[in-house]
Enzyme design. Structure first.
Site, short mmCIF file in Angstrom:
data_model
loop_
_atom_site.label_atom_id
_atom_site.label_comp_id
_atom_site.label_asym_id
_atom_site.label_seq_id
_atom_site.Cartn_x
_atom_site.Cartn_y
_atom_site.Cartn_z
N LYS A 183 144.34 30.90 61.85
CA LYS A 183 143.02 31.31 61.37
C LYS A 183 143.08 32.74 60.83
O LYS A 183 143.35 33.67 61.57
CB LYS A 183 142.00 31.19 62.51
CG LYS A 183 141.86 29.78 63.04
CD LYS A 183 140.90 29.67 64.20
CE LYS A 183 141.37 30.40 65.42
NZ LYS A 183 140.55 30.09 66.63
N THR A 214 128.72 35.83 65.05
CA THR A 214 129.82 34.87 64.96
C THR A 214 130.43 34.54 66.32
O THR A 214 131.55 34.01 66.39
CB THR A 214 130.92 35.43 64.04
OG1 THR A 214 131.35 36.71 64.55
CG2 THR A 214 130.42 35.60 62.62
N GLY A 216 131.64 32.68 69.36
CA GLY A 216 131.94 31.26 69.59
C GLY A 216 132.62 30.55 68.45
O GLY A 216 132.84 29.34 68.52
N THR A 217 132.99 31.29 67.41
CA THR A 217 133.58 30.65 66.23
C THR A 217 134.83 29.86 66.56
O THR A 217 135.00 28.71 66.15
CB THR A 217 133.92 31.71 65.16
OG1 THR A 217 132.76 32.48 64.88
CG2 THR A 217 134.38 31.06 63.89
N GLY A 218 135.76 30.48 67.31
CA GLY A 218 137.03 29.81 67.60
C GLY A 218 136.86 28.58 68.47
O GLY A 218 137.47 27.54 68.23
N CYS A 219 136.02 28.69 69.50
CA CYS A 219 135.75 27.54 70.38
C CYS A 219 135.14 26.40 69.59
O CYS A 219 135.50 25.23 69.75
CB CYS A 219 134.81 27.94 71.50
SG CYS A 219 135.35 29.32 72.51
#
Length: 273
Positions: A183, A214, A216-219
């Site tokens: 990412k 933003t 929580g984007t990765g989860c």
């Protein structure tokens, strides 16, 4: 005229998240379950750690005993079954090893989000656990989804541009996952991610949005990929659908508290105001 046979009830695909609880509701288990619901799957959870967390940071976290994690996992998998598993915050080497042993007994695709640091820069993984992630968890991953900070933690590779994403992917693939999704959200310019299995490459680009909320984007991205895999999509198709979903969720992110607000997991079903 013979009566119609009763219609079989619809059972949505089942996705399991093994991760930490975010008391603020923007990331972790809470974000995972919201994402799974929004994408038409049935989300289930194994809580590995509990955080005291809000919009400005992580005030503390406590891992659960390995026996509690093991019991939750077996309870769900042995009765309900799973069609995809997503892992997130696992906190310690002991929990990483416990979860890896459980995943090795489960015939379902696995998305590993090697969570090491929170959006606010707070450590969520003990340094002593990094070797367990490399040695025991990543080899079981259908897809691994590290951001650039996590790549640096795990491999020592520091990527500063798109060319560096290839070096990062090669380093992560060296630990054995089927696919690596690197990412590049921390790079300048558009939000660019690289998905590769070492043979084929898929680049995913989205405009960088002017929205600081933003959390929580990765989860959310990892859970959306797991939902796609549970529906039977191939890895590139699942990642493409997840990228589209999370881009919309970031665009609709909203302020909460005094810091960074969450992405909006229900953005598709929310009428604009």
């Amino acid at each position: 005229m013979e009566p119609c046979a009763p219609r079989e009830p619809f059972v949505p695909p089942r996705v399991l998240t093994v991760a930490g609880s975010d008391s603020g509701g923007g990331a972790g288990i809470q974000a995972d379950l919201k994402t799974m619901l929004a994408l038409g799957t049935h989300g289930m959870s194994v809580i590995a750690a509990v955080t005291a967390q809000n919009s400005v940071g992580v005030q503390g976290f406590w891992e659960l005993p390995a026996e509690a994690v093991r019991a939750q996992y077996r309870s769900v998998v042995d009765d309900i079954g799973v069609q995809a598993v997503k892992t997130g915050m696992l906190a310690s080497a002991g929990l990483v090893e416990t979860v890896a042993a459980l995943l090795a007994t489960t015939d379902a695709p696995v998305v590993v989000d090697p969570v090491g640091v929170s959006k606010h820069g707070d450590s969520l993984l003990a340094d002593s656990a990094l070797d367990s992630v490399r040695r025991s968890l990543l080899p079981l991953a259908t897809v691994a989804t590290p951001n650039l900070d996590e790549v640096a933690q795990l491999t020592g590779v520091v990527a500063g541009d798109e060319t560096g994403l290839r070096r990062a992917a090669d380093a992560v693939l060296g630990f054995g996952p089927g696919w690596a999704l690197i990412k590049g959200g921390h790079l300048a310019g558009d939000a660019v991610d690289l998905l590769t299995d070492g043979t084929e490459e898929h680049w995913f680009r989205a405009p960088r949005l002017d929205n600081r909320h933003t959390h929580g984007t990765g989860c959310t991205l990892a859970s959306a990929i797991a939902a796609g895999l549970a529906k039977g999509l191939g890895v590139p198709e699942a990642v493409a659908a997840a990228k589209e979903y999370v881009t919309g969720a970031i665009a609709a992110g909203f302020p909460l508290g005094a810091g960074i607000g969450p992405v909006h997991h229900g953005w598709r079903g929310t009428a604009p105001r």
